[in-house]
Design a protein around this motif. Structure first.
Motif, mmCIF file in Angstrom:
data_model
loop_
_atom_site.group_PDB
_atom_site.id
_atom_site.type_symbol
_atom_site.label_atom_id
_atom_site.label_comp_id
_atom_site.label_asym_id
_atom_site.label_seq_id
_atom_site.Cartn_x
_atom_site.Cartn_y
_atom_site.Cartn_z
ATOM 1 N N ALA A 2 15.389 59.784 41.476
ATOM 2 C CA ALA A 2 16.218 60.675 40.674
ATOM 3 C C ALA A 2 15.926 60.530 39.187
ATOM 4 O O ALA A 2 16.133 61.456 38.411
ATOM 5 C CB ALA A 2 17.689 60.388 40.948
ATOM 6 N N ASN A 3 15.427 59.366 38.787
ATOM 7 C CA ASN A 3 15.202 59.137 37.363
ATOM 8 C C ASN A 3 13.969 58.253 37.189
ATOM 9 O O ASN A 3 14.064 57.030 37.146
ATOM 10 C CB ASN A 3 16.432 58.476 36.740
ATOM 11 C CG ASN A 3 16.295 58.327 35.235
ATOM 12 O OD1 ASN A 3 15.467 58.990 34.617
ATOM 13 N ND2 ASN A 3 17.101 57.455 34.648
ATOM 14 N N ALA A 4 12.799 58.878 37.136
ATOM 15 C CA ALA A 4 11.549 58.135 37.020
ATOM 16 C C ALA A 4 10.816 58.556 35.755
ATOM 17 O O ALA A 4 10.890 59.712 35.339
ATOM 18 C CB ALA A 4 10.671 58.381 38.243
ATOM 19 N N PHE A 5 10.106 57.617 35.158
ATOM 20 C CA PHE A 5 9.426 57.904 33.896
ATOM 21 C C PHE A 5 8.175 57.046 33.781
ATOM 22 O O PHE A 5 8.191 55.866 34.131
ATOM 23 C CB PHE A 5 10.359 57.602 32.713
ATOM 24 C CG PHE A 5 9.712 57.752 31.366
ATOM 25 C CD1 PHE A 5 9.517 59.005 30.816
ATOM 26 C CD2 PHE A 5 9.290 56.635 30.659
ATOM 27 C CE1 PHE A 5 8.916 59.147 29.577
ATOM 28 C CE2 PHE A 5 8.689 56.765 29.416
ATOM 29 C CZ PHE A 5 8.507 58.030 28.872
ATOM 30 N N VAL A 6 7.085 57.649 33.338
ATOM 31 C CA VAL A 6 5.876 56.891 33.037
ATOM 32 C C VAL A 6 5.425 57.253 31.627
ATOM 33 O O VAL A 6 5.597 58.384 31.187
ATOM 34 C CB VAL A 6 4.731 57.192 34.037
ATOM 35 C CG1 VAL A 6 5.079 56.708 35.421
ATOM 36 C CG2 VAL A 6 4.391 58.674 34.055
ATOM 37 N N SER A 12 -5.427 55.155 36.178
ATOM 38 C CA SER A 12 -5.778 53.804 35.738
ATOM 39 C C SER A 12 -4.831 53.233 34.687
ATOM 40 O O SER A 12 -4.444 52.066 34.782
ATOM 41 C CB SER A 12 -7.223 53.781 35.231
ATOM 42 O OG SER A 12 -8.115 53.981 36.310
ATOM 43 N N PRO A 13 -4.445 54.008 33.664
ATOM 44 C CA PRO A 13 -3.475 53.453 32.711
ATOM 45 C C PRO A 13 -2.163 53.036 33.379
ATOM 46 O O PRO A 13 -1.590 51.993 33.037
ATOM 47 C CB PRO A 13 -3.260 54.605 31.726
ATOM 48 C CG PRO A 13 -4.534 55.370 31.773
ATOM 49 C CD PRO A 13 -4.961 55.312 33.210
ATOM 50 N N SER A 14 -1.689 53.833 34.343
ATOM 51 C CA SER A 14 -0.457 53.473 35.042
ATOM 52 C C SER A 14 -0.650 52.213 35.873
ATOM 53 O O SER A 14 0.218 51.333 35.916
ATOM 54 C CB SER A 14 -0.006 54.624 35.945
ATOM 55 O OG SER A 14 0.476 55.707 35.183
ATOM 56 N N ARG A 15 -1.796 52.115 36.545
ATOM 57 C CA ARG A 15 -2.066 50.934 37.367
ATOM 58 C C ARG A 15 -2.140 49.679 36.494
ATOM 59 O O ARG A 15 -1.638 48.611 36.862
ATOM 60 C CB ARG A 15 -3.370 51.138 38.139
ATOM 61 C CG ARG A 15 -3.641 50.078 39.192
ATOM 62 C CD ARG A 15 -4.843 50.449 40.052
ATOM 63 N NE ARG A 15 -4.588 51.663 40.814
ATOM 64 C CZ ARG A 15 -5.155 52.848 40.548
ATOM 65 N NH1 ARG A 15 -6.012 52.970 39.553
ATOM 66 N NH2 ARG A 15 -4.873 53.895 41.283
ATOM 67 N N ALA A 16 -2.774 49.815 35.333
ATOM 68 C CA ALA A 16 -2.869 48.680 34.417
ATOM 69 C C ALA A 16 -1.490 48.264 33.917
ATOM 70 O O ALA A 16 -1.211 47.067 33.752
ATOM 71 C CB ALA A 16 -3.777 49.031 33.241
ATOM 72 N N SER A 17 -0.613 49.238 33.688
ATOM 73 C CA SER A 17 0.744 48.915 33.236
ATOM 74 C C SER A 17 1.525 48.182 34.321
ATOM 75 O O SER A 17 2.270 47.236 34.045
ATOM 76 C CB SER A 17 1.487 50.198 32.831
ATOM 77 O OG SER A 17 0.953 50.740 31.642
#
Length: 217
Positions: A2-6, A12-17
């Motif tokens: 319901a409340n997601a944010f990246v 790759s940037p998300s995986r690294a985070s």
């Protein structure tokens, strides 16, 4: 959710985070081609130091075509770049092996096999950590035969915010209008070897996307 944010909605940037707990400006993996900078520590490294057995199964992509095992993992199963949906080649702990079948199914089998291996050890007090990253759902969307054509002919109710009208853009950021015909825009998506302008059938594209997602359920 319901409340997601990246902060950076790219693979790759998300995986690294996820693996570092850092924003992109700190871990420096700014795109899908950029390798992880030397000295970067992933949280599985700390888990290993605490006595965990660690495994990674699936898409990595940080470093693009480099599929070699990464630090922090006792067990490694991955592939170069985006990989292929069918009959992939996996790097398993430094040795490449080709398989017949669907990528998501094969990765799931690899993950289950490793869980069976570490299960008895974990019951004796040694914990484990496993991270699984599927190729799906990336273009070109290719569902497994069991899900193909599941949504063929189904009507899609697109949101009003998809309209290509000046009235619609009054309530949206300028970049949404500017990117409409870019490689990630809905009127000219990046389609690789099948690239056409515009995309022949957005309905078909969306149907294939939904059918491919089913392989992950």
């Amino acid at each position: 959710l319901a409340n997601a944010f990246v902060t950076t909605s790219l693979c790759s940037p998300s995986r690294a985070s996820i693996l570092t707990g850092q924003y992109m400006r700190n871990h420096r993996v700014v795109d899908n081609q950029r390798p992880v900078p030397p000295g970067t520590r992933f949280f599985p490294e700390y888990l290993r130091e605490a006595g965990y057995r660690t495994g990674y199964v699936g898409k990595w992509h940080m470093g693009h075509e480099d599929d070699t095992p990464r630090k922090g993992f006792d067990h490694w199963v991955s592939f170069a770049g985006q990989g292929t949906y069918f009959d992939p080649t996996f790097n398993i702990n430094g040795k490449r092996k080709s398989f017949k079948g669907y990528n998501a199914d094969l990765l799931t089998d690899q993950a289950i096999d490793w869980l069976k291996e570490v299960g008895p050890a974990s019951q004796k007090g040694k914990p484990f950590f496993l991270q699984v990253g599927y190729k799906a759902v990336h273009y070109p969307f290719q569902p497994p035969p069991r899900h193909a054509k599941r949504y063929e002919g189904k009507k899609i109710d697109y949101p009003e915010t998809m309209a290509n009208t000046e009235e619609n853009y009054l309530s949206q950021s300028l970049w949404i209008k500017e990117r409409r015909y870019g490689i990630h825009g809905i009127d000219h998506m990046e389609t690789g070897a099948l690239d056409k302008d515009p995309v022949p059938s957005f309905d078909e594209l969306y149907h294939n996307f939904c059918e491919t997602v089913h392989a992950l359920d």
